[in-house]
Structures are given as structure tokens and as C-alpha cells.
Design a protein around this motif. Structure first.
Motif, PDB file in Angstrom:
ATOM      1  N   ILE A   1       0.858  -1.183   0.000  1.00 50.76           N
ATOM      2  CA  ILE A   1       0.000   0.000   0.000  1.00 50.76           C
ATOM      3  C   ILE A   1       0.900   1.240   0.000  1.00 50.76           C
ATOM      4  N   PHE A   2       0.665   2.143  -0.902  1.00 56.23           N
ATOM      5  CA  PHE A   2       1.407   3.387  -0.987  1.00 56.23           C
ATOM      6  C   PHE A   2       0.577   4.503  -0.365  1.00 56.23           C
ATOM      7  N   GLN A   3       1.248   5.485   0.204  1.00 56.65           N
ATOM      8  CA  GLN A   3       0.571   6.588   0.877  1.00 56.65           C
ATOM      9  C   GLN A   3      -0.403   7.300  -0.069  1.00 56.65           C
TER      10      GLN A   3
ATOM     11  N   VAL B   1       2.953  18.118  -3.155  1.00 53.99           N
ATOM     12  CA  VAL B   1       2.816  18.092  -1.696  1.00 53.99           C
ATOM     13  C   VAL B   1       2.004  19.297  -1.233  1.00 53.99           C
ATOM     14  N   GLU B   2       2.281  20.463  -1.798  1.00 53.14           N
ATOM     15  CA  GLU B   2       1.526  21.674  -1.449  1.00 53.14           C
ATOM     16  C   GLU B   2       0.056  21.523  -1.819  1.00 53.14           C
ATOM     17  N   PHE B   3      -0.221  20.917  -2.955  1.00 54.80           N
ATOM     18  CA  PHE B   3      -1.602  20.674  -3.384  1.00 54.80           C
ATOM     19  C   PHE B   3      -2.332  19.797  -2.374  1.00 54.80           C
ATOM     20  N   ALA B   4      -1.695  18.694  -1.958  1.00 55.80           N
ATOM     21  CA  ALA B   4      -2.313  17.780  -0.985  1.00 55.80           C
ATOM     22  C   ALA B   4      -2.534  18.491   0.352  1.00 55.80           C
ATOM     23  N   THR B   5      -1.576  19.303   0.762  1.00 61.22           N
ATOM     24  CA  THR B   5      -1.686  20.039   2.024  1.00 61.22           C
ATOM     25  C   THR B   5      -2.851  21.018   1.986  1.00 61.22           C
TER      26      THR B   5
ATOM     27  N   SER C   1       4.140  13.113   1.551  1.00 62.08           N
ATOM     28  CA  SER C   1       5.515  13.607   1.499  1.00 62.08           C
ATOM     29  C   SER C   1       6.080  13.473   0.090  1.00 62.08           C
ATOM     30  N   LYS C   2       7.149  14.220  -0.167  1.00 61.48           N
ATOM     31  CA  LYS C   2       7.822  14.121  -1.463  1.00 61.48           C
ATOM     32  C   LYS C   2       8.385  12.722  -1.666  1.00 61.48           C
TER      33      LYS C   2
END
Length: 99
Positions: free
Chosen positions: A3-5, A29-33, A40-41
């Protein structure tokens, strides 16, 4: 099956579109935040290197993703944004067939 994040994120479709369009890991990462999700990257990098095979964005806005899952290839088709966010259509292809 690993399973990947990124698989747990609600914004996976949008992140894959960003991968296809060539966005940087920092932008993703900024989009997800911005959507109150954590990614994470390094998690994105692992997904791209170890699971992601191919992605396509069709003219109607639908997205098709090919991912490795063990010895199989999983094809997920997300409908276009205008189709009411219906469930994605998923197909599994055996990558070792015929060998």
C-alpha cells in the motif's frame, strides 16, 4: 500487495494528473496540504518509481492510470470532472500472461 501513501488520499486523481502534466514533487505536496491531506515528497517519489506505469488524460477530462500490483497491471479509469464524480472503473491485467 504494498500500500502506498498516495493510494489512501482522496485527491489521488488530481495528484496523478499533476504527475502526468509534469508538476514538481513540491507542488504536489503543497496541493495535498491545501486539501488537508498529508503526503511527502518521498512517498510520491516511491509511488512514481515503484507503482506508476503510465497515465493518460483524455480530451473529455477523464483519466486512465496503469499501476503495477505484484505481477499484475491495474488499470483505473476515472470519469471526467463533469460526469458527477462517479466511481472509477478498474481493470486488472495479468502482466505475466503468455510468458
Amino acid at each position: 500487495m504494498r500500500i502506498f501513501q498516495i493510494d489512501r488520499l482522496n485527491c489521488k486523481r488530481e495528484l496523478v494528473m499533476m504527475i502526468i502534466k509534469g508538476s514538481t514533487l513540491k507542488e504536489m505536496v503543497e496541493f495535498a496540504t491545501e486539501r488537508n491531506e498529508q503526503c511527502s515528497k518521498s512517498a510520491l517519489d516511491r509511488y512514481i518509481k515503484h507503482k506508476f506505469i503510465e497515465g493518460r488524460i483524455h480530451e473529455d477530462g477523464s483519466v486512465e492510470i496503469k499501476e503495477k500490483e505484484g505481477h499484475q497491471v491495474r488499470v483505473t479509469k476515472y470519469p471526467s470532472e463533469t460526469s458527477g464524480r462517479a466511481q472509477p472503473e478498474i481493470h486488472l491485467l495479468n502482466s505475466t500472461a503468455g510468458f
